[in-house]
Motif scaffolding. Structure first.
Motif, PDB file in Angstrom:
ATOM      1  N   MET A   2       0.845  -1.206   0.000  1.00 40.37           N
ATOM      2  CA  MET A   2       0.000   0.000   0.000  1.00 40.37           C
ATOM      3  C   MET A   2       0.872   1.245   0.000  1.00 40.37           C
ATOM      4  SD  MET A   2      -2.941  -1.044   2.782  1.00 40.37           S
ATOM      5  CE  MET A   2      -3.961  -2.499   2.576  1.00 40.37           C
ATOM      6  N   GLU A   3       1.943   1.189   0.788  1.00 36.82           N
ATOM      7  CA  GLU A   3       2.844   2.344   0.850  1.00 36.82           C
ATOM      8  C   GLU A   3       3.540   2.572  -0.504  1.00 36.82           C
ATOM      9  OE1 GLU A   3       5.486   1.498   4.007  1.00 36.82           O
ATOM     10  OE2 GLU A   3       4.029   1.914   5.610  1.00 36.82           O
ATOM     11  N   ASP A   4       3.973   1.459  -1.115  1.00 36.30           N
ATOM     12  CA  ASP A   4       4.630   1.590  -2.442  1.00 36.30           C
ATOM     13  C   ASP A   4       3.672   2.214  -3.435  1.00 36.30           C
ATOM     14  OD1 ASP A   4       6.913   0.520  -1.453  1.00 36.30           O
ATOM     15  OD2 ASP A   4       6.545  -1.533  -2.230  1.00 36.30           O
ATOM     16  N   TYR A   5       2.406   1.788  -3.389  1.00 37.60           N
ATOM     17  CA  TYR A   5       1.428   2.341  -4.310  1.00 37.60           C
ATOM     18  C   TYR A   5       1.263   3.836  -4.085  1.00 37.60           C
ATOM     19  CZ  TYR A   5      -2.994   3.406  -6.576  1.00 37.60           C
ATOM     20  OH  TYR A   5      -3.953   3.991  -7.362  1.00 37.60           O
ATOM     21  N   GLU A   6       1.111   4.207  -2.807  1.00 36.48           N
ATOM     22  CA  GLU A   6       0.910   5.616  -2.480  1.00 36.48           C
ATOM     23  C   GLU A   6       2.101   6.456  -2.956  1.00 36.48           C
ATOM     24  OE1 GLU A   6      -1.462   7.376  -1.050  1.00 36.48           O
ATOM     25  OE2 GLU A   6      -2.897   5.792  -0.601  1.00 36.48           O
ATOM     26  N   LYS A   7       3.292   5.933  -2.727  1.00 35.06           N
ATOM     27  CA  LYS A   7       4.497   6.676  -3.127  1.00 35.06           C
ATOM     28  C   LYS A   7       4.591   6.819  -4.643  1.00 35.06           C
ATOM     29  CE  LYS A   7       9.529   6.542  -2.841  1.00 35.06           C
ATOM     30  NZ  LYS A   7      10.709   5.784  -2.429  1.00 35.06           N
ATOM     31  N   LEU A   8       4.386   5.689  -5.319  1.00 36.24           N
ATOM     32  CA  LEU A   8       4.500   5.706  -6.804  1.00 36.24           C
ATOM     33  C   LEU A   8       3.423   6.593  -7.407  1.00 36.24           C
ATOM     34  CD1 LEU A   8       6.100   4.515  -9.131  1.00 36.24           C
ATOM     35  CD2 LEU A   8       4.497   2.596  -9.199  1.00 36.24           C
ATOM     36  N   ALA A   9       2.196   6.548  -6.847  1.00 36.56           N
ATOM     37  CA  ALA A   9       1.105   7.380  -7.375  1.00 36.56           C
ATOM     38  C   ALA A   9       1.411   8.847  -7.152  1.00 36.56           C
ATOM     39  CB  ALA A   9      -0.210   6.991  -6.696  1.00 36.56           C
ATOM     40  N   SER A  10       1.953   9.186  -5.970  1.00 39.47           N
ATOM     41  CA  SER A  10       2.265  10.584  -5.682  1.00 39.47           C
ATOM     42  C   SER A  10       3.323  11.114  -6.644  1.00 39.47           C
ATOM     43  CB  SER A  10       2.748  10.714  -4.213  1.00 39.47           C
ATOM     44  OG  SER A  10       1.721  10.319  -3.315  1.00 39.47           O
ATOM     45  N   GLU A  11       4.365  10.290  -6.850  1.00 42.45           N
ATOM     46  CA  GLU A  11       5.449  10.731  -7.764  1.00 42.45           C
ATOM     47  C   GLU A  11       4.935  10.920  -9.184  1.00 42.45           C
ATOM     48  OE1 GLU A  11       8.393   7.743  -7.325  1.00 42.45           O
ATOM     49  OE2 GLU A  11       9.155   8.524  -5.410  1.00 42.45           O
ATOM     50  N   LEU A  12       4.096   9.988  -9.630  1.00 41.94           N
ATOM     51  CA  LEU A  12       3.597  10.081 -11.008  1.00 41.94           C
ATOM     52  C   LEU A  12       2.695  11.299 -11.167  1.00 41.94           C
ATOM     53  CD1 LEU A  12       3.400   8.870 -13.825  1.00 41.94           C
ATOM     54  CD2 LEU A  12       1.503   7.436 -13.026  1.00 41.94           C
ATOM     55  N   LEU A  13       1.824  11.563 -10.187  1.00 41.04           N
ATOM     56  CA  LEU A  13       0.930  12.726 -10.265  1.00 41.04           C
ATOM     57  C   LEU A  13       1.725  14.025 -10.211  1.00 41.04           C
ATOM     58  CD1 LEU A  13      -1.977  11.491  -7.956  1.00 41.04           C
ATOM     59  CD2 LEU A  13      -2.112  11.944 -10.423  1.00 41.04           C
ATOM     60  N   GLU A  14       2.805  14.003  -9.384  1.00 37.82           N
ATOM     61  CA  GLU A  14       3.650  15.202  -9.311  1.00 37.82           C
ATOM     62  C   GLU A  14       4.334  15.476 -10.662  1.00 37.82           C
ATOM     63  OE1 GLU A  14       5.612  18.539  -7.998  1.00 37.82           O
ATOM     64  OE2 GLU A  14       3.897  17.460  -7.164  1.00 37.82           O
ATOM     65  N   TRP A  15       4.796  14.400 -11.297  1.00 37.43           N
ATOM     66  CA  TRP A  15       5.445  14.568 -12.624  1.00 37.43           C
ATOM     67  C   TRP A  15       4.453  15.119 -13.640  1.00 37.43           C
ATOM     68  CZ3 TRP A  15       4.476  12.225 -17.374  1.00 37.43           C
ATOM     69  CH2 TRP A  15       5.398  12.480 -18.380  1.00 37.43           C
ATOM     70  N   ILE A  16       3.223  14.589 -13.625  1.00 35.09           N
ATOM     71  CA  ILE A  16       2.186  15.088 -14.536  1.00 35.09           C
ATOM     72  C   ILE A  16       1.893  16.551 -14.244  1.00 35.09           C
ATOM     73  CG2 ILE A  16      -0.236  14.862 -15.192  1.00 35.09           C
ATOM     74  CD1 ILE A  16       0.030  11.847 -14.709  1.00 35.09           C
ATOM     75  N   ARG A  17       1.816  16.914 -12.928  1.00 38.05           N
ATOM     76  CA  ARG A  17       1.529  18.293 -12.543  1.00 38.05           C
ATOM     77  C   ARG A  17       2.602  19.250 -13.063  1.00 38.05           C
ATOM     78  NH1 ARG A  17       3.173  21.738  -9.041  1.00 38.05           N
ATOM     79  NH2 ARG A  17       4.642  20.271  -8.098  1.00 38.05           N
ATOM     80  N   ARG A  18       3.863  18.812 -12.990  1.00 43.82           N
ATOM     81  CA  ARG A  18       4.947  19.674 -13.471  1.00 43.82           C
ATOM     82  C   ARG A  18       4.974  19.740 -15.012  1.00 43.82           C
ATOM     83  NH1 ARG A  18       8.051  16.424 -10.127  1.00 43.82           N
ATOM     84  NH2 ARG A  18       9.192  15.676 -11.978  1.00 43.82           N
ATOM     85  N   THR A  19       4.613  18.650 -15.688  1.00 41.09           N
ATOM     86  CA  THR A  19       4.755  18.559 -17.141  1.00 41.09           C
ATOM     87  C   THR A  19       3.653  19.298 -17.879  1.00 41.09           C
ATOM     88  OG1 THR A  19       5.812  16.399 -16.891  1.00 41.09           O
ATOM     89  CG2 THR A  19       4.986  16.953 -19.078  1.00 41.09           C
ATOM     90  N   VAL A  20       2.439  19.231 -17.379  1.00 40.02           N
ATOM     91  CA  VAL A  20       1.299  19.840 -18.100  1.00 40.02           C
ATOM     92  C   VAL A  20       1.516  21.327 -18.340  1.00 40.02           C
ATOM     93  CG1 VAL A  20      -1.160  20.406 -17.925  1.00 40.02           C
ATOM     94  CG2 VAL A  20      -0.378  18.073 -17.442  1.00 40.02           C
ATOM     95  N   PRO A  21       1.952  22.133 -17.353  1.00 37.91           N
ATOM     96  CA  PRO A  21       2.184  23.563 -17.623  1.00 37.91           C
ATOM     97  C   PRO A  21       3.221  23.777 -18.742  1.00 37.91           C
ATOM     98  CG  PRO A  21       2.085  23.184 -15.265  1.00 37.91           C
ATOM     99  CD  PRO A  21       2.111  21.831 -15.889  1.00 37.91           C
ATOM    100  N   TRP A  22       4.248  22.911 -18.743  1.00 33.65           N
ATOM    101  CA  TRP A  22       5.254  23.037 -19.827  1.00 33.65           C
ATOM    102  C   TRP A  22       4.626  22.810 -21.196  1.00 33.65           C
ATOM    103  CZ3 TRP A  22       7.455  18.899 -22.832  1.00 33.65           C
ATOM    104  CH2 TRP A  22       8.481  19.306 -23.674  1.00 33.65           C
TER     105      TRP A  22
END
Length: 618
Positions: A2-22
């Protein structure tokens, strides 16, 4: 897990958040190269940065599904990620990312096309502007000069024509100026980054264009005013040039004709040249009046100039033909006329002489040609007719040969005429259709024919004496030969000879055995395979057939010797004793022997021999 999922999901969403404005950034660049750099960055994103994230997203979904399965198998409650980290949330964010990607890619391509269009237009603007500026360089100085103030009328007219051409050129450049202005307008509308520089250059070009138009109109008015002041004298110059040029061309053409080499082959051609020359001489008086009129125009120019104190600036501007050159060519042409008279008269005398030679040759050639034709026909009749004995025919032919040879001086006379014709380079003769070569061939053929006919009669005498043929038999042979010689060619063609053989009782009808027999006989009378049988070969064949009719007993005796006194002979004995072709011929035609003493394969040579010599049917 569960922790791995939460971590991986957070990182992926953060990457998407940074990429979309670009990806949603639409900051425009000034050049295609800058936009292509952005396109290259986007390509790196697609090929380098995004693929690992795609893998992470896939792994995240797999981990979530696996986790839920294990919890369910362990009878534990389902896993609920923290808010915003559900798989559906991640899919929604990913969908937003891909939408931004598509929009960014389309914007990049659109911007590249826009910048390419701008760069193309800018390059086109500067190119057209450079061409126009190059064309206008020096035009103001040219339009403001006062060169017409010291020019002659012809020079002013030339300047005016040049100015008219410039006006046409100026009007043609109007399109380019309009195009330059239109391109500048389009660059402004497309928000070109360097529009200020473009506008400044465009304005300079338009201002200069207006100045050129004003200078052009001013120069045109000055040239037209100056032109009218000089036209009075120029009209006389122009009249002189209009009349001097064709007259000068006429004199040059006349001199060319008077010096022209001529090659004629008959009286009609030289008489045509003489007639044309006489017609030319009849025009000389009128031509001299035209010359005097042209010189009078030049005298009038000098008179007006002297009366009004005008200083002529130089030669006639419309022509380089001077009064002196006209008089010089006239005197030269007049000197050539009597020389041409002499040359034409000499050629006429030569053609009269040649025509006399043609007539002499033609008279003699027509006589000789008719003589040869008549004698050839006579020899043809003589070779066919059977008057008197062979000795009488031989005597008459030799006398006939002497008569023909006595005509040789006439041939030599004709050769003499032909030699003179060749030396005179005469190539045609309308008085006769005979040529010397044709008559030579005919004469040689006549001599050859009479000699061959004499030789045939001599051979007939030799054949007659050797074979014991009577005169009556020879007459019969000749009558039979002539009867089947339908075209009177002196030889029997194969079909004619076959018909003759059939009439004499030979079995050579159109069947296999008959054809074979005919081929055998043809090989005897026509060993060279020419397809024709001469009378001499015909006599030889007939005499041999006639004299051999009583030799059947001799052949039977010969076969008896080969058969060792037996009344039959075998194929083996024939092949052993005779040449192969003769042996096979006998074997194929001998009937089987049926006597009481017959051996196996016995052949009847007696019936074969009597049949071969016509005493029975073969």
């Amino acid at each position: 897990m569960m922790e791995d999922y939460e971590k991986l999901a957070s990182e992926l969403l953060e990457w998407i958040r940074r990429t979309v404005p670009w990806l949603e950034n639409r900051t425009q660049e000034k050049t295609v190269n800058d936009m292509q750099a952005k396109q290259e960055d986007f390509r790196d994103y697609r090929c380098v940065h995004k693929p690992p994230k795609v893998q992470e997203k896939c792994q995240l979904e797999i981990s979530f599904n696996t986790l839920q399965t294990k919890l369910r198998l362990s009878n534990r409650p389902a896993f609920m990620p923290s808010e915003g980290r559900m798989v559906s949330d991640i899919n929604g964010a990913w969908h937003t990312l891909e939408g931004a990607e598509k929009g960014y890619e389309e914007w990049i391509l659109s911007e590249i096309r826009r910048l390419e269009r701008l760069e193309h237009l800018a390059e086109k603007f500067h190119q057209k502007a450079a061409i126009h500026e190059s064309w206008t360089d020096g035009k103001e100085a040219m339009l403001t000069q006062k060169d017409y103030e010291t020019s002659t009328l012809s020079e002013v007219k030339a300047l005016l024509r040049k100015h008219e051409a410039f006006e046409s050129d100026l009007a043609a450049h109007q399109d380019r100026v309009e195009q330059i202005a239109a391109i500048a307008q389009e660059l402004n509308e497309l928000d070109y980054y360097d529009s200020a520089k473009v506008n400044a250059r465009c304005q300079k070009i338009c201002d200069q264009w207006d100045s050129l138009g004003a200078f052009t109109q001013s120069r045109k008015e000055s040239l037209e005013r100056t032109e009218k002041q000089l036209e009075s004298i120029d009209e006389l110059y122009l009249e002189y040039a209009k009349r001097a040029a064709p007259f000068n061309n006429w004199m040059e053409g006349a001199m060319e004709d008077l010096q022209d080499m001529f090659i004629v082959h008959n009286i009609e051609e030289i008489q045509g040249l003489i007639t044309a020359h006489e017609q030319f001489k009849s025009t000389l008086a009128e031509a001299n009046k035209e010359r005097e009129a042209i010189q009078a125009i030049q005298a009038e120019v000098q008179k007006i100039a002297q009366s009004n104190g005008i200083k002529l600036s130089g030669a006639n501007p419309y022509t380089t033909i001077t009064p002196e050159s006209i008089d010089g060519k006239w005197e030269k042409a007049m000197a050539m006329v009597p020389l041409r008279d002499t040359a034409l008269q000499g050629e006429l005398n030569k053609q009269n002489s040649n025509d006399t030679l043609r007539a002499k040759f033609a008279t003699q050639a027509n006589t000789v040609g008719a003589y040869i034709q008549a004698k050839m026909e006579e020899i043809g009749r003589i070779s066919i007719e059977m008057n008197g004995t062979l000795e009488d025919q031989l005597t008459n032919l030799k006398e006939y040969q002497k008569t023909i040879m006595s005509y040789m001086p006439e041939i030599n006379t004709l050769e003499g005429y032909h030699q003179l014709i060749q030396e005179a380079l005469i190539f045609d003769n309308q008085y006769t259709s005979y040529t010397m070569e044709h008559l030579r061939v005919g004469w040689e053929q006549l001599l050859t024919t009479i000699a061959r006919t004499i030789n045939e009669v001599e051979n007939q005498i030799l054949t007659r004496d050797a074979k014991g043929i009577t005169q009556e038999q020879l007459h019969e042979y000749r009558a039979s030969f002539n009867h089947f010689d339908k075209d009177h060619s002196g030889a029997l063609m194969a079909e004619e000879f076959k018909a003759c053989l059939i009439s004499l009782g030979y079995d050579v009808e159109n069947e296999k055995q008959g054809e074979s027999e005919f081929a055998r006989i043809m090989s005897i009378v026509d060993p060279n395979g020419s397809g024709a049988v001469t009378f001499q070969a015909f006599i030889d064949f007939m005499s041999r057939e006639t004299t051999d009719t009583d030799t059947a007993d001799q052949v039977i005796a010969s076969f008896k010797i080969l058969a060792a006194d037996k009344t039959f002979i075998t194929a083996e004995e024939l092949r052993r004793e005779l040449p192969p072709d003769q042996a096979e011929y006998c074997i194929a035609r001998m009937a089987p022997y049926t006597g009481a003493d017959a051996a196996p394969g016995a052949l009847d040579y007696m019936s074969f021999s009597t049949a071969l010599y016509g005493e029975s049917d073969l």
